[in-house]
Design a protein around this motif. Sequence first.
Motif, mmCIF file in Angstrom:
data_model
loop_
_atom_site.group_PDB
_atom_site.id
_atom_site.type_symbol
_atom_site.label_atom_id
_atom_site.label_comp_id
_atom_site.label_asym_id
_atom_site.label_seq_id
_atom_site.Cartn_x
_atom_site.Cartn_y
_atom_site.Cartn_z
ATOM 1 N N LYS A 173 0.846 -1.198 0.000
ATOM 2 C CA LYS A 173 0.000 0.000 0.000
ATOM 3 C C LYS A 173 0.882 1.250 0.000
ATOM 4 O O LYS A 173 1.933 1.283 0.648
ATOM 5 C CB LYS A 173 -0.899 -0.031 1.249
ATOM 6 N N ASP A 174 0.439 2.283 -0.693
ATOM 7 C CA ASP A 174 1.252 3.493 -0.865
ATOM 8 C C ASP A 174 1.463 4.266 0.440
ATOM 9 O O ASP A 174 2.142 5.278 0.449
ATOM 10 C CB ASP A 174 0.594 4.397 -1.924
ATOM 11 N N LEU A 175 0.896 3.790 1.537
ATOM 12 C CA LEU A 175 1.075 4.437 2.840
ATOM 13 C C LEU A 175 2.384 4.006 3.509
ATOM 14 O O LEU A 175 2.856 4.655 4.424
ATOM 15 C CB LEU A 175 -0.107 4.073 3.752
ATOM 16 N N PHE A 176 2.958 2.889 3.040
ATOM 17 C CA PHE A 176 4.206 2.372 3.612
ATOM 18 C C PHE A 176 5.388 3.024 2.903
ATOM 19 O O PHE A 176 5.463 2.985 1.674
ATOM 20 C CB PHE A 176 4.298 0.852 3.433
ATOM 21 N N CYS A 177 6.299 3.612 3.655
ATOM 22 C CA CYS A 177 7.488 4.192 3.038
ATOM 23 C C CYS A 177 8.396 3.072 2.535
ATOM 24 O O CYS A 177 8.682 2.117 3.267
ATOM 25 C CB CYS A 177 8.232 5.053 4.052
ATOM 26 N N THR A 178 8.806 3.190 1.276
ATOM 27 C CA THR A 178 9.672 2.179 0.661
ATOM 28 C C THR A 178 10.878 2.905 0.075
ATOM 29 O O THR A 178 10.719 3.833 -0.717
ATOM 30 C CB THR A 178 8.907 1.415 -0.443
ATOM 31 N N LYS A 179 12.055 2.507 0.486
ATOM 32 C CA LYS A 179 13.289 3.233 0.160
ATOM 33 C C LYS A 179 13.486 3.392 -1.348
ATOM 34 O O LYS A 179 13.479 2.419 -2.094
ATOM 35 C CB LYS A 179 14.487 2.496 0.774
ATOM 36 N N GLY A 180 13.623 4.656 -1.760
ATOM 37 C CA GLY A 180 13.894 4.947 -3.165
ATOM 38 C C GLY A 180 12.721 4.801 -4.100
ATOM 39 O O GLY A 180 12.848 4.991 -5.309
ATOM 40 N N VAL A 181 11.552 4.463 -3.551
ATOM 41 C CA VAL A 181 10.343 4.272 -4.370
ATOM 42 C C VAL A 181 9.300 5.292 -3.921
ATOM 43 O O VAL A 181 9.118 5.486 -2.714
ATOM 44 C CB VAL A 181 9.785 2.839 -4.191
ATOM 45 N N PRO A 182 8.625 5.973 -4.870
ATOM 46 C CA PRO A 182 7.632 6.974 -4.459
ATOM 47 C C PRO A 182 6.682 6.434 -3.392
ATOM 48 O O PRO A 182 6.190 5.309 -3.496
ATOM 49 C CB PRO A 182 6.878 7.277 -5.757
ATOM 50 N N SER A 183 6.494 7.231 -2.354
ATOM 51 C CA SER A 183 5.616 6.874 -1.239
ATOM 52 C C SER A 183 4.792 8.117 -0.937
ATOM 53 O O SER A 183 5.209 8.978 -0.167
ATOM 54 C CB SER A 183 6.452 6.453 -0.023
ATOM 55 N N GLN A 184 3.636 8.213 -1.589
ATOM 56 C CA GLN A 184 2.902 9.476 -1.605
ATOM 57 C C GLN A 184 1.667 9.516 -0.724
ATOM 58 O O GLN A 184 1.045 10.555 -0.613
ATOM 59 C CB GLN A 184 2.446 9.775 -3.045
ATOM 60 N N ALA A 185 1.284 8.382 -0.141
ATOM 61 C CA ALA A 185 0.023 8.315 0.603
ATOM 62 C C ALA A 185 -1.127 8.817 -0.275
ATOM 63 O O ALA A 185 -2.107 9.364 0.217
ATOM 64 C CB ALA A 185 0.100 9.110 1.902
ATOM 65 N N ALA A 186 -0.984 8.639 -1.602
ATOM 66 C CA ALA A 186 -1.991 9.040 -2.597
ATOM 67 C C ALA A 186 -2.354 10.515 -2.510
ATOM 68 O O ALA A 186 -3.471 10.920 -2.799
ATOM 69 C CB ALA A 186 -3.257 8.188 -2.470
ATOM 70 N N SER A 187 -1.373 11.348 -2.096
ATOM 71 C CA SER A 187 -1.637 12.779 -1.935
ATOM 72 C C SER A 187 -0.721 13.611 -2.821
ATOM 73 O O SER A 187 0.443 13.280 -3.027
ATOM 74 C CB SER A 187 -1.430 13.197 -0.476
#
Length: 495
Positions: free
Chosen positions: A78-92
Amino acid sequence: MSDLNKLGLAEARDALRAGDVTSVELTESCLKAIDDADALNAFVHKTPEIALERAKAADERIKGGDAPSMCGLPIGIKDLFCTKGVPSQAASKILEGFKPEYESTVSQQLADSGAVMLGKLNMDEFAMGSSNETSVYGNAVSPWRRGNDDAQLTPGGSSGGSASAVAADLCLAATGTDTGGSIRQPAAFVGITGIKPTYGRCSRWGIVAFASSLDQAGPMTKNVRDAAIMLEAMCGHDPKDSTSTELAVPNFEAMLTGDIKGKKIGIPKEYRMDGMPAEIEKLWAEGAEMLKAAGAEIVDISLPHTKYALPAYYVIAPAEASSNLARYDGVRYGRRAQLAQGDGITEMYEKTRAEGFGHEVQRRVMIGTYVLSAGFYDAYYNRARKVRTLIKKDFEDVFAAGIDAILTPATPSASFGLGEMTEADPVQMYLNDVFTVTVNLAGLPGISVPAGLDQQGLPLGLQLIGRPWDEGDLLNTAYALESAAGFVAKPSKWW
């Protein structure tokens, strides 16, 4: 083997161990399914290079005989989890371009166990929503359709991308987060299993915060056994999260015996809502009969403060959100608005937040700021906290009286069409959480299990609520319910 993406975690794990298939083959099958499913808008940041690299490493690890259960299994994050070097936007929009230099604890634990990340999944902005319609990426779409109707349906929210991806076999499983039902409601809408563990069972470190006293990560999977396998990999104490508990993580899968003889299952009278669809009422009654037939004792119980749960939740969650989201100001990371000559720092904050946050997030931040303001703190926020304590005590009393689990509907309806619950009345959307928010307010584990179809052929789920820290027992009861319900329906492919 063809259609490898249609396997569950347990089946794929066993096939990998037997040497019938490689992780690279599994991963390639999922990547192809993802590329063919853009119409669902489930995966919003694809990471094929990372996936194949991890799959190759997993194959080596399996050959070496040192492989935990999740090793080599392709999943979505899920985009809420910070993933190193990969966009992590919380859909915002406000986190546009943010690529963390660190990994969330849960996604790191999954990576350490050999799981293969296929990419990041769509969700409601900052996890605020019940239909995945507040995302900067656009709506996630359910793979299910109503009869012969072509209307696009919601996969639920906020973990809508996760739900859609698992139900459509784009990945073997996915991570979700649940603040008021955001794992269990989407799981029910698309006919998969979703468990929210006890608050503190999974680390929240590196997960973009919505409401810190309510948020909890959990797995979304194709069945209960898979949920047990993935949950074990996600749990564990984390010194970086002060709310994470130092408790041994049991082998949840080993606890799936299906034997629930003598267990007491509570049926709360307060969950019989006015206007509840007859189909959901019927399914609930059938679920109780299934558990009874499996040897459980069905007991009528009362949770008297249930009716105050939604109002309390929609004071506490926005209050915490307004505090957590204060950090998005355009100064250190994420988006910064274009400023006019003469604009100062106040204008920068105002413009950045006005254009970076969507309407639902703005609405909740404003509600939260209002209930925390000097004149209203006691009238709203403090009162809601007291109500929360009473709701928690209701559950404690019931469990102290010998109840092992509580059976309720998961949602007040089947999935609805995208756009059918418009912004005109946000309260209608909030009512979707009526059966799920109590579990978050009390910090308990809850699981949604698919149990039937409505007249239009859409999945309906039942929810089981367990004792704190007793996920193993809860999963076993869910396993018995799943076995009795025999739900095997899948959406017909249209995408």
